[in-house]
Design a protein around this motif. Structure first.
Motif, PDB file in Angstrom:
ATOM      1  N   GLY A 119      26.832  17.791  62.066  1.00  0.00           N
ATOM      2  CA  GLY A 119      26.379  16.405  62.188  1.00  0.00           C
ATOM      3  C   GLY A 119      25.584  16.178  63.459  1.00  0.00           C
ATOM      4  N   ASP A 120      26.025  16.793  64.565  1.00  0.00           N
ATOM      5  CA  ASP A 120      25.288  16.659  65.827  1.00  0.00           C
ATOM      6  C   ASP A 120      23.890  17.267  65.705  1.00  0.00           C
ATOM      7  OD1 ASP A 120      27.460  15.455  66.976  1.00  0.00           O
ATOM      8  OD2 ASP A 120      28.209  17.288  67.932  1.00  0.00           O
ATOM      9  N   ALA A 121      23.785  18.379  64.965  1.00  0.00           N
ATOM     10  CA  ALA A 121      22.487  19.040  64.808  1.00  0.00           C
ATOM     11  C   ALA A 121      21.495  18.128  64.090  1.00  0.00           C
ATOM     12  CB  ALA A 121      22.658  20.350  64.040  1.00  0.00           C
ATOM     13  N   ILE A 122      21.964  17.384  63.097  1.00  0.00           N
ATOM     14  CA  ILE A 122      21.076  16.450  62.391  1.00  0.00           C
ATOM     15  C   ILE A 122      20.775  15.234  63.258  1.00  0.00           C
ATOM     16  CG2 ILE A 122      20.852  14.985  60.340  1.00  0.00           C
ATOM     17  CD1 ILE A 122      22.706  16.911  58.880  1.00  0.00           C
ATOM     18  N   ALA A 123      21.754  14.796  64.032  1.00  0.00           N
ATOM     19  CA  ALA A 123      21.589  13.579  64.844  1.00  0.00           C
ATOM     20  C   ALA A 123      20.763  13.805  66.095  1.00  0.00           C
ATOM     21  CB  ALA A 123      22.968  13.023  65.233  1.00  0.00           C
ATOM     22  N   SER A 124      20.642  15.067  66.557  1.00  0.00           N
ATOM     23  CA  SER A 124      19.969  15.329  67.827  1.00  0.00           C
ATOM     24  C   SER A 124      18.476  15.027  67.729  1.00  0.00           C
ATOM     25  CB  SER A 124      20.173  16.786  68.244  1.00  0.00           C
ATOM     26  OG  SER A 124      19.530  17.663  67.335  1.00  0.00           O
ATOM     27  N   GLY A 125      17.962  14.441  68.794  1.00  0.00           N
ATOM     28  CA  GLY A 125      16.546  14.091  68.856  1.00  0.00           C
ATOM     29  C   GLY A 125      16.279  13.291  70.103  1.00  0.00           C
ATOM     30  N   ALA A 126      15.087  12.670  70.177  1.00  0.00           N
ATOM     31  CA  ALA A 126      14.772  11.827  71.322  1.00  0.00           C
ATOM     32  C   ALA A 126      15.807  10.727  71.489  1.00  0.00           C
ATOM     33  CB  ALA A 126      13.373  11.226  71.155  1.00  0.00           C
ATOM     34  N   GLU A 127      16.323  10.243  70.354  1.00  0.00           N
ATOM     35  CA  GLU A 127      17.441   9.310  70.338  1.00  0.00           C
ATOM     36  C   GLU A 127      18.467   9.834  69.343  1.00  0.00           C
ATOM     37  OE1 GLU A 127      15.755   5.583  69.243  1.00  0.00           O
ATOM     38  OE2 GLU A 127      14.982   5.145  71.250  1.00  0.00           O
ATOM     39  N   THR A 128      19.738   9.726  69.673  1.00  0.00           N
ATOM     40  CA  THR A 128      20.787  10.218  68.779  1.00  0.00           C
ATOM     41  C   THR A 128      20.926   9.286  67.577  1.00  0.00           C
ATOM     42  OG1 THR A 128      21.978  11.173  70.645  1.00  0.00           O
ATOM     43  CG2 THR A 128      23.214  10.857  68.606  1.00  0.00           C
ATOM     44  N   ALA A 129      20.766   9.856  66.399  1.00  0.00           N
ATOM     45  CA  ALA A 129      20.844   9.053  65.175  1.00  0.00           C
ATOM     46  C   ALA A 129      22.291   8.674  64.881  1.00  0.00           C
ATOM     47  CB  ALA A 129      20.260   9.826  64.000  1.00  0.00           C
ATOM     48  N   PRO A 130      22.550   7.471  64.389  1.00  0.00           N
ATOM     49  CA  PRO A 130      23.916   7.063  64.038  1.00  0.00           C
ATOM     50  C   PRO A 130      24.416   7.834  62.830  1.00  0.00           C
ATOM     51  CG  PRO A 130      22.329   5.379  63.409  1.00  0.00           C
ATOM     52  CD  PRO A 130      21.575   6.385  64.210  1.00  0.00           C
ATOM     53  N   ALA A 131      25.741   7.804  62.653  1.00  0.00           N
ATOM     54  CA  ALA A 131      26.371   8.597  61.594  1.00  0.00           C
ATOM     55  C   ALA A 131      25.859   8.228  60.209  1.00  0.00           C
ATOM     56  CB  ALA A 131      27.896   8.432  61.661  1.00  0.00           C
ATOM     57  N   GLU A 132      25.655   6.915  59.949  1.00  0.00           N
ATOM     58  CA  GLU A 132      25.193   6.520  58.613  1.00  0.00           C
ATOM     59  C   GLU A 132      23.780   7.032  58.335  1.00  0.00           C
ATOM     60  OE1 GLU A 132      24.795   2.974  61.472  1.00  0.00           O
ATOM     61  OE2 GLU A 132      26.272   4.528  60.956  1.00  0.00           O
ATOM     62  N   SER A 133      22.947   7.066  59.380  1.00  0.00           N
ATOM     63  CA  SER A 133      21.589   7.599  59.210  1.00  0.00           C
ATOM     64  C   SER A 133      21.624   9.096  58.972  1.00  0.00           C
ATOM     65  CB  SER A 133      20.740   7.279  60.433  1.00  0.00           C
ATOM     66  OG  SER A 133      20.582   5.886  60.593  1.00  0.00           O
ATOM     67  N   VAL A 134      22.556   9.792  59.619  1.00  0.00           N
ATOM     68  CA  VAL A 134      22.694  11.239  59.446  1.00  0.00           C
ATOM     69  C   VAL A 134      23.033  11.562  58.002  1.00  0.00           C
ATOM     70  CG1 VAL A 134      24.160  13.219  60.009  1.00  0.00           C
ATOM     71  CG2 VAL A 134      23.289  11.743  61.831  1.00  0.00           C
ATOM     72  N   ARG A 172      16.755  22.574  54.715  1.00  0.00           N
ATOM     73  CA  ARG A 172      17.189  21.222  54.334  1.00  0.00           C
ATOM     74  C   ARG A 172      17.826  20.488  55.519  1.00  0.00           C
ATOM     75  NH1 ARG A 172      20.338  22.356  48.766  1.00  0.00           N
ATOM     76  NH2 ARG A 172      20.105  24.542  49.367  1.00  0.00           N
ATOM     77  N   LEU A 173      18.546  21.213  56.367  1.00  0.00           N
ATOM     78  CA  LEU A 173      19.095  20.584  57.567  1.00  0.00           C
ATOM     79  C   LEU A 173      17.981  20.182  58.530  1.00  0.00           C
ATOM     80  CD1 LEU A 173      22.216  22.832  58.263  1.00  0.00           C
ATOM     81  CD2 LEU A 173      22.200  20.466  57.454  1.00  0.00           C
ATOM     82  N   GLY A 174      16.947  21.029  58.630  1.00  0.00           N
ATOM     83  CA  GLY A 174      15.802  20.671  59.462  1.00  0.00           C
ATOM     84  C   GLY A 174      15.086  19.442  58.935  1.00  0.00           C
ATOM     85  N   LEU A 175      14.947  19.367  57.617  1.00  0.00           N
ATOM     86  CA  LEU A 175      14.356  18.173  57.002  1.00  0.00           C
ATOM     87  C   LEU A 175      15.234  16.949  57.241  1.00  0.00           C
ATOM     88  CD1 LEU A 175      13.155  19.711  53.625  1.00  0.00           C
ATOM     89  CD2 LEU A 175      11.673  18.632  55.327  1.00  0.00           C
ATOM     90  N   ALA A 176      16.549  17.127  57.126  1.00  0.00           N
ATOM     91  CA  ALA A 176      17.464  16.007  57.347  1.00  0.00           C
ATOM     92  C   ALA A 176      17.319  15.472  58.774  1.00  0.00           C
ATOM     93  CB  ALA A 176      18.901  16.443  57.085  1.00  0.00           C
ATOM     94  N   ARG A 177      17.202  16.378  59.740  1.00  0.00           N
ATOM     95  CA  ARG A 177      17.015  15.939  61.128  1.00  0.00           C
ATOM     96  C   ARG A 177      15.714  15.162  61.270  1.00  0.00           C
ATOM     97  NH1 ARG A 177      16.968  20.567  65.512  1.00  0.00           N
ATOM     98  NH2 ARG A 177      15.115  21.121  64.307  1.00  0.00           N
ATOM     99  N   ALA A 178      14.642  15.642  60.631  1.00  0.00           N
ATOM    100  CA  ALA A 178      13.374  14.921  60.697  1.00  0.00           C
ATOM    101  C   ALA A 178      13.472  13.561  60.016  1.00  0.00           C
ATOM    102  CB  ALA A 178      12.268  15.766  60.051  1.00  0.00           C
ATOM    103  N   PHE A 179      14.140  13.504  58.872  1.00  0.00           N
ATOM    104  CA  PHE A 179      14.295  12.231  58.159  1.00  0.00           C
ATOM    105  C   PHE A 179      15.132  11.236  58.980  1.00  0.00           C
ATOM    106  CE2 PHE A 179      13.890  14.408  53.723  1.00  0.00           C
ATOM    107  CZ  PHE A 179      12.560  14.674  54.010  1.00  0.00           C
ATOM    108  N   ALA A 180      16.160  11.743  59.670  1.00  0.00           N
ATOM    109  CA  ALA A 180      17.032  10.851  60.446  1.00  0.00           C
ATOM    110  C   ALA A 180      16.301  10.226  61.632  1.00  0.00           C
ATOM    111  CB  ALA A 180      18.250  11.618  60.943  1.00  0.00           C
ATOM    112  N   HIS A 181      15.183  10.836  62.039  1.00  0.00           N
ATOM    113  CA  HIS A 181      14.424  10.319  63.183  1.00  0.00           C
ATOM    114  C   HIS A 181      13.010   9.931  62.772  1.00  0.00           C
ATOM    115  CE1 HIS A 181      17.615  12.906  64.883  1.00  0.00           C
ATOM    116  NE2 HIS A 181      17.631  12.028  65.856  1.00  0.00           N
TER     117      HIS A 181
END
Length: 585
Positions: free
Chosen positions: A435-450, A486-495
């Protein structure tokens, strides 16, 4: 192959000056502890210089049965204890300075590499970078302490030489006559040691580069049945490494052996002159004892070869570390993007050169906000490079890129990374959990967005099947290539911001999952403009516009249906006719 030549526009002398300037900065970073080394070394030298005189004085007093002999003996013991304690303090501080200096070098080097454009960093192989950051940074970090130790190693011998002249000028002169030979020895050692160390470090990097390449292609090597050939290729530099290592330590051993012969000869000569002085009545028995001790201390000049060798290795290693620190960083402005911008992307006369060859040249492109644009072309046409300059992972060598009318070079770094997202063919995940891997970015994405992003990328099902779901530790969750994508895409989608760039980010997905991702990208992900580096016909067919690159230039910008009439466009996808075009749509 690891290049050993200095960058264009530089000379060996300028590279050396730059490396020396780096060592000065490293020394300043631990200035307090380095000064502590010098102070403790100076105090230890003072104690060692006072000790022979005190020993001689104590011996004379004991021979005369003088009542002050006990006090003199106590002072001698105190000086001996002080010399030992101060020597231990020098060793402790030297280790601390080396560790702190190495950490200082590594931290700043990693920061510079992360702040630079990927294309500038890519001229160093991963194995070469690892060697420079590990072995060479350690050797360079030891240089400040080595320099302090050289100064410390000189203090006591110089003071001892002065003491010889004070006790009996003839003993001092006997020692001075041997100094030219010692100077020539140290000069030859420094010159030959620098050359051999430089060659040894170069082969180290070459060996690490080949090993890293082999590990990265382990599956291909095993599948091709070329394990033995690859092993031989990786280990081939070992012969040269052994040769350079033997040469390096041969130079060191030769210098130590010569100094090991020269110094005892000088001590013998001094003692012989002192013996004649005792016979002539110029000096006492205690003075002769002091002369023998001072001669041994003065002979410590020969031990300078040890710390001098460490300094030579550190200075040579600093050149290799400094090459990483000279990689130019991407500088950012302070401009903001207009609020609620649609993500309109514009490239004006963009050109990018790599190793002197133009990968992109004269690219003019306007992408309306909110559209999905597929970038297609044959291998080497500049697709990934266009994606890199579009989101400012690198700067163009000519021309300008604008997002919603604002030049990307003027946009603040935090704004840029918040509004421009990327997904790559081989994503690098970071974080304690999935979950942290998907949420990581310039801003940490919330759990529902992840979780929403994971569903859109087709990753939610297999993530929830993990032992701890999204809380599963990342290192305990083995993923296939498609799952990683797919996890990389999920991280991009979350941000998702106003611009999203997908660089072959669906290449490992099956057709059904890719269609699902495309639908989510069009209807579920709140991204403005989407630039997709495409290799599949189906991806181009579903895009609003297609940018067709050829030879680093834009050949056409139209819909897929319009471009499909062109045989050259069909040939990009390996099609010689129009059959199947409508079905792929």
């Amino acid at each position: 192959m690891v290049s050993t030549r200095p960058p264009d526009g530089t000379t060996d002398e300028s590279v050396a000056r730059s490396a020396d300037a780096l060592l000065v900065r490293v020394t300043r970073a631990s200035a307090g502890r380095t000064a502590g080394i010098l102070l403790c070394a100076a105090a230890a030298a003072a104690a060692s210089l006072a000790l022979p005189a005190m020993l001689g004085r104590t011996l004379d007093l004991l021979l005369e049965s003088h009542p002050d002999a006990g006090r003199a003996l106590a002072v001698t013991v105190a000086l001996t204890a002080a010399e030992v304690a101060l020597g231990a303090a020098v060793a402790l501080l030297s280790g601390t300075v080396g560790a702190r200096s190495t950490a200082w070098l590594r931290l700043r080097t990693v920061r510079r590499l992360l702040a630079a454009a990927p294309r500038d960093v890519s001229r160093f192989s991963p194995g070469d970078v690892a060697t420079r950051l590990s072995v060479h940074a350690t050797e360079a970090g030891a240089a400040p302490a080595g320099a302090a130790q050289i100064i410390a190693a000189v203090l006591a011998p110089v003071g001892a030489l002065v003491a010889l002249f004070v006790i009996d000028p003839w003993t001092g002169l006997a020692f001075v006559l041997g100094l030219p030979a010692l100077g020539l020895l140290l000069r030859s050692f420094a010159r030959h040691s620098s050359d051999s160390v430089s060659r040894y470090q170069r082969v180290q990097s070459l060996l690490a580069t080949r090993l890293t390449d082999a590990l990265g292609g382990a599956r291909s090597i095993a599948a091709a049945g070329t394990v033995d050939e690859e092993r031989a290729r990786v280990l081939l530099p070992l012969g040269e490494l052994g040769t350079e290592g033997r040469r390096m330590w041969s130079v060191h051993g030769s210098a130590m052996a010569r100094s090991g012969v020269l110094m005892p000869l000088l001590i013998t000569a001094v003692l012989a002159v002192g013996g004649f002085g005792l016979a002539d009545g110029r000096i006492s028995v205690g003075d002769l004892l002091a002369v023998s001790r001072y001669a041994a201390l003065a002979a410590g000049l020969g031990s300078v070869a040890g710390p001098l060798g460490a300094l030579v290795r550190g200075r040579t290693a600093a050149r290799r570390v400094n090459a990483l620190l000279t990689v130019p960083p991407l500088t950012h402005g302070r401009a903001e993007l207009p609020p609620d911008g649609p993500g309109a992307l514009e490239l004006r006369g963009v050109g990018v050169a790599i190793d002197g060859a133009w990968v992109l040249r004269g690219v003019d492109l306007c992408v309306p906000g909110g559209q999905t644009v597929a970038v297609v072309g044959r291998s080497g046409s500049g697709k990934s490079t266009l994606g890199a300059v579009a989101g400012r992972l690198t700067d163009p060598d000519e021309g300008e890129v604008r997002l919603d009318g604002v030049p990307l070079g003027t946009v603040a770094a935090d704004v840029l990374r918040r509004e421009v997202g990327y997904a790559f063919e081989r994503p690098h995940l970071q974080g304690a959990t999935v979950g942290d891997a998907i949420a990581s970015g310039a801003e940490t994405a919330p759990a529902e967005s992840v979780r929403a992003a994971a569903r859109a990328a087709g990753a939610d099902d297999f993530v929830r099947a993990l032992p701890l779901g999204y809380a599963t530790p990342l290192e305990e969750a083995p993923f296939s290539g498609g799952e990683l994508q797919r996890l990389g895409l999920a991280r991009a989608f979350a941000h998702a911001g106003r611009l999203m760039i997908l660089d072959d980010a669906t290449s490992s997905l099956d057709t059904a999952t890719e269609r699902r991702v495309d639908r989510a990208l069009a209807h579920e992900v709140r991204a403005g403009t989407r630039v997709v580096i495409a290799h599949r016909l189906s991806t181009a067919a579903r895009a609003d516009l297609v940018v067709w690159l050829e030879g680093g230039r834009v050949r056409a910008v139209r819909t897929h249906a319009e471009l499909w009439r062109d045989p050259g466009y069909r040939a990009v996808f390996g099609h010689g006719d129009t059959s199947g075009a409508r079905g792929d749509r």
